[in-house]
Write a protein that holds these residues in place. Structure first.
Motif, PDB file in Angstrom:
ATOM      1  N   SER A 218       0.632  -1.225   0.032  1.00 40.34           N
ATOM      2  CA  SER A 218       0.028   0.208   0.042  1.00 40.34           C
ATOM      3  C   SER A 218       0.832   1.233   0.007  1.00 40.34           C
ATOM      4  CB  SER A 218      -0.860   0.077   1.200  1.00 40.34           C
ATOM      5  OG  SER A 218      -1.810  -1.092   1.180  1.00 40.34           O
ATOM      6  N   TYR A 219       1.868   1.337   0.664  1.00 38.24           N
ATOM      7  CA  TYR A 219       2.848   2.505   0.903  1.00 38.24           C
ATOM      8  C   TYR A 219       3.696   2.595  -0.147  1.00 38.24           C
ATOM      9  CZ  TYR A 219       0.761   4.126   5.174  1.00 38.24           C
ATOM     10  OH  TYR A 219      -0.206   4.691   6.175  1.00 38.24           O
ATOM     11  N   ILE A 220       4.163   1.705  -0.710  1.00 34.27           N
ATOM     12  CA  ILE A 220       4.773   1.720  -2.143  1.00 34.27           C
ATOM     13  C   ILE A 220       3.915   2.563  -2.920  1.00 34.27           C
ATOM     14  CG2 ILE A 220       5.663   0.481  -4.248  1.00 34.27           C
ATOM     15  CD1 ILE A 220       6.826  -1.741  -2.011  1.00 34.27           C
ATOM     16  N   ASN A 221       2.918   2.267  -3.354  1.00 41.41           N
ATOM     17  CA  ASN A 221       1.917   2.843  -4.308  1.00 41.41           C
ATOM     18  C   ASN A 221       1.566   4.147  -3.692  1.00 41.41           C
ATOM     19  OD1 ASN A 221       0.849   0.745  -6.700  1.00 41.41           O
ATOM     20  ND2 ASN A 221       0.828  -0.264  -4.693  1.00 41.41           N
ATOM     21  N   ILE A 222       1.321   4.367  -2.429  1.00 35.54           N
ATOM     22  CA  ILE A 222       1.010   5.700  -1.954  1.00 35.54           C
ATOM     23  C   ILE A 222       2.138   6.614  -2.095  1.00 35.54           C
ATOM     24  CG2 ILE A 222       0.890   7.095   0.434  1.00 35.54           C
ATOM     25  CD1 ILE A 222      -0.863   4.595   1.397  1.00 35.54           C
ATOM     26  N   ILE A 223       3.589   6.365  -1.695  1.00 40.35           N
ATOM     27  CA  ILE A 223       4.749   7.056  -1.923  1.00 40.35           C
ATOM     28  C   ILE A 223       4.987   7.478  -3.523  1.00 40.35           C
ATOM     29  CG2 ILE A 223       7.272   7.155  -1.700  1.00 40.35           C
ATOM     30  CD1 ILE A 223       6.799   5.493   0.647  1.00 40.35           C
ATOM     31  N   SER A 224       4.533   6.438  -4.167  1.00 41.40           N
ATOM     32  CA  SER A 224       4.840   6.647  -5.714  1.00 41.40           C
ATOM     33  C   SER A 224       3.805   7.777  -6.323  1.00 41.40           C
ATOM     34  CB  SER A 224       4.504   5.365  -6.463  1.00 41.40           C
ATOM     35  OG  SER A 224       4.623   5.552  -7.921  1.00 41.40           O
ATOM     36  N   THR A 225       2.642   7.709  -5.798  1.00 34.59           N
ATOM     37  CA  THR A 225       1.610   8.671  -5.973  1.00 34.59           C
ATOM     38  C   THR A 225       1.869   9.963  -5.569  1.00 34.59           C
ATOM     39  OG1 THR A 225      -0.258   6.967  -6.127  1.00 34.59           O
ATOM     40  CG2 THR A 225      -0.807   9.300  -5.992  1.00 34.59           C
ATOM     41  N   ILE A 226       2.286  10.036  -4.273  1.00 39.44           N
ATOM     42  CA  ILE A 226       2.729  11.447  -3.670  1.00 39.44           C
ATOM     43  C   ILE A 226       3.800  12.029  -4.494  1.00 39.44           C
ATOM     44  CG2 ILE A 226       3.568  12.438  -1.486  1.00 39.44           C
ATOM     45  CD1 ILE A 226       1.989  10.568   0.113  1.00 39.44           C
ATOM     46  N   MET A 227       4.853  11.307  -4.933  1.00 36.64           N
ATOM     47  CA  MET A 227       5.927  11.752  -5.449  1.00 36.64           C
ATOM     48  C   MET A 227       5.806  12.551  -6.800  1.00 36.64           C
ATOM     49  SD  MET A 227       8.284  11.604  -3.267  1.00 36.64           S
ATOM     50  CE  MET A 227       9.672  12.322  -4.151  1.00 36.64           C
ATOM     51  N   ARG A 228       4.320  12.083  -7.483  1.00 36.61           N
ATOM     52  CA  ARG A 228       3.948  12.667  -8.612  1.00 36.61           C
ATOM     53  C   ARG A 228       3.277  13.795  -8.385  1.00 36.61           C
ATOM     54  NH1 ARG A 228       3.090   7.006 -10.044  1.00 36.61           N
ATOM     55  NH2 ARG A 228       0.929   7.397  -9.841  1.00 36.61           N
ATOM     56  N   ILE A 229       2.825  14.148  -7.192  1.00 35.47           N
ATOM     57  CA  ILE A 229       1.957  15.390  -6.971  1.00 35.47           C
ATOM     58  C   ILE A 229       3.081  16.575  -7.312  1.00 35.47           C
ATOM     59  CG2 ILE A 229       0.979  16.687  -5.221  1.00 35.47           C
ATOM     60  CD1 ILE A 229       0.212  14.158  -4.023  1.00 35.47           C
ATOM     61  N   PRO A 230       2.768  17.521  -8.517  1.00 39.50           N
ATOM     62  CA  PRO A 230       3.731  18.472  -8.621  1.00 39.50           C
ATOM     63  C   PRO A 230       3.744  19.674  -7.445  1.00 39.50           C
ATOM     64  CG  PRO A 230       1.542  19.041  -9.651  1.00 39.50           C
ATOM     65  CD  PRO A 230       1.343  17.504  -9.049  1.00 39.50           C
ATOM     66  N   SER A 231       2.769  20.102  -6.695  1.00 37.64           N
ATOM     67  CA  SER A 231       3.029  20.773  -5.806  1.00 37.64           C
ATOM     68  C   SER A 231       3.554  20.307  -4.702  1.00 37.64           C
ATOM     69  CB  SER A 231       1.563  21.239  -5.229  1.00 37.64           C
ATOM     70  OG  SER A 231       1.642  22.245  -4.017  1.00 37.64           O
ATOM     71  N   THR A 232       4.569  21.102  -3.862  1.00 37.24           N
ATOM     72  CA  THR A 232       5.239  20.749  -2.684  1.00 37.24           C
ATOM     73  C   THR A 232       4.320  20.962  -1.436  1.00 37.24           C
ATOM     74  OG1 THR A 232       7.202  21.888  -3.309  1.00 37.24           O
ATOM     75  CG2 THR A 232       7.025  21.300  -1.001  1.00 37.24           C
ATOM     76  N   ILE A 233       3.528  21.612  -1.453  1.00 38.95           N
ATOM     77  CA  ILE A 233       2.261  21.827  -0.366  1.00 38.95           C
ATOM     78  C   ILE A 233       1.482  20.680  -0.592  1.00 38.95           C
ATOM     79  CG2 ILE A 233       0.346  23.025   0.494  1.00 38.95           C
ATOM     80  CD1 ILE A 233       1.917  25.623  -0.386  1.00 38.95           C
ATOM     81  N   GLY A 234       1.026  20.075  -1.655  1.00 38.32           N
ATOM     82  CA  GLY A 234       0.312  19.099  -1.961  1.00 38.32           C
ATOM     83  C   GLY A 234       1.026  17.755  -1.515  1.00 38.32           C
ATOM     84  N   ARG A 235       2.238  17.694  -1.671  1.00 36.98           N
ATOM     85  CA  ARG A 235       3.090  16.488  -1.383  1.00 36.98           C
ATOM     86  C   ARG A 235       3.102  16.276   0.161  1.00 36.98           C
ATOM     87  NH1 ARG A 235       6.360  17.591  -5.728  1.00 36.98           N
ATOM     88  NH2 ARG A 235       7.944  18.606  -4.241  1.00 36.98           N
TER      89      ARG A 235
END
Length: 317
Positions: A218-235
């Motif tokens: 779950s967290y491998i997919n979560i981290i992968s998705t978070i790293m693709r968020i363009p905004s630093t605040i969003g990450r």
């Protein structure tokens, strides 16, 4: 299996406890009693606030409410009897009481592993499929996932427990622990325990490694998705929703894994008692702080609850 003829069965066990120094034991009693009361109070606060506050009517807090129930159950399975023995200067527990304690301890612990995996799945859906989150994690699905966690905990422990409870215990009856744990208890059985030890190992591996695999995936997919968020605040915002859960997973699984990779030069029994203290005393106390008291939404709900209580008591009859 030994025949039951001419075997004097023990009626209870002697628990050596945490220390044989009475002054140290008094200090430990004060610490454990205070910790136990705080654990019960804070977890009840979590259950109450998440139940009555409509802003916390979300799957994350629904699972957290059940996790708080498990934390109360885990610490209450062990500490009341431990505190009673320390207060009375006794070191005994009856045979039925020991069986009940070891069964409930294993059931609640196994259920916690399952619920932590469920909470990881919830965070995965929230971050990786946000548009479908409310559809996927609806009330029926959440209730079913919690029910499966509880059912899995009971069923996984049932077979080893049935075998254990049918074994003869004819002495010695002294256990170097502060509660009835399955490892020390198996060593006191007056029969071949190889089958039971294998079943316990397989059950532990399935519940521990199986749920850990779900958490990691779950967290491998979560981290992968978070790293693709363009905004630093969003990450940062996305990661903050998972940070508390990651800490709790690390503490819970880390302590259990350390039981199997005991450091060299460390007494096996002393180390097991230390890990058991971490699982039954420290974690249930820290988890409410980790999950809720750093969470702005929960803090707002808690302040609102306190204001309502103060207003209610100040209102003239």
């Amino acid at each position: 299996m030994l025949t039951m003829k001419n075997i004097t069965m023990v009626s209870g066990f002697i628990l050596w406890g945490l220390t044989d120094n009475r002054q140290v034991e008094i200090l430990l009693f004060s610490f454990l009693l205070g910790t136990y009361l705080l654990t019960i109070i804070w977890n009840i606060v979590i259950i109450t606030i998440t139940f009555v506050n409509h802003s916390l009517n979300t799957p994350m807090y629904f699972f957290l409410r059940h996790f708080a129930v498990l934390e109360i159950g885990l610490t209450s399975t062990v500490l009341p009897k431990t505190l009673a023995n320390m207060a009375n200067g006794q070191q005994t527990i009856s045979l039925p009481g020991c069986f009940i304690q070891v069964y409930l301890y294993l059931v609640v612990g196994t259920t916690e592993f399952a619920l932590l995996a469920v909470m990881s799945i919830d965070r995965y859906v929230a971050i990786c499929n946000p548009l479908r989150y409310s559809t996927i994690m609806n009330g029926r699905t959440c209730s079913l996932m919690v029910l499966c966690s509880w059912t899995g905990g009971f069923l996984l422990i049932m077979a080893p427990a049935i075998i254990l409870f049918q074994m003869p215990f004819c002495g010695p009856n002294a256990m170097d622990h502060f509660f009835c744990d399955i490892g020390p208890l198996i060593k006191l059985a007056c029969t071949d325990t190889s089958l039971l030890e294998l079943m316990v190992l397989l059950t532990a591996a399935f519940s521990l490694l199986g749920t850990l695999t779900i958490n990691i995936a779950s967290y491998i997919n979560i981290i992968s998705t978070i790293m693709r968020i363009p905004s630093t605040i969003g990450r940062k915002k996305a990661f903050s929703t998972c940070a508390a859960h990651i800490i709790v997973i690390s503490i819970t699984y880390g302590s259990c894994i350390f039981m199997y990779i005991k450091p060299k030069g460390t007494s096996e029994l002393d180390f097991s008692k230390g890990v058991a203290l971490l699982n039954t005393v420290v974690s249930p106390l820290l988890n409410p702080f980790i999950y809720c008291l750093r969470n702005r939404q929960f803090q707002d709900a808690l302040r609102a609850g306190f204001r309502q209580c103060i207003t209610f008591h100040e209102t003239p009859v």
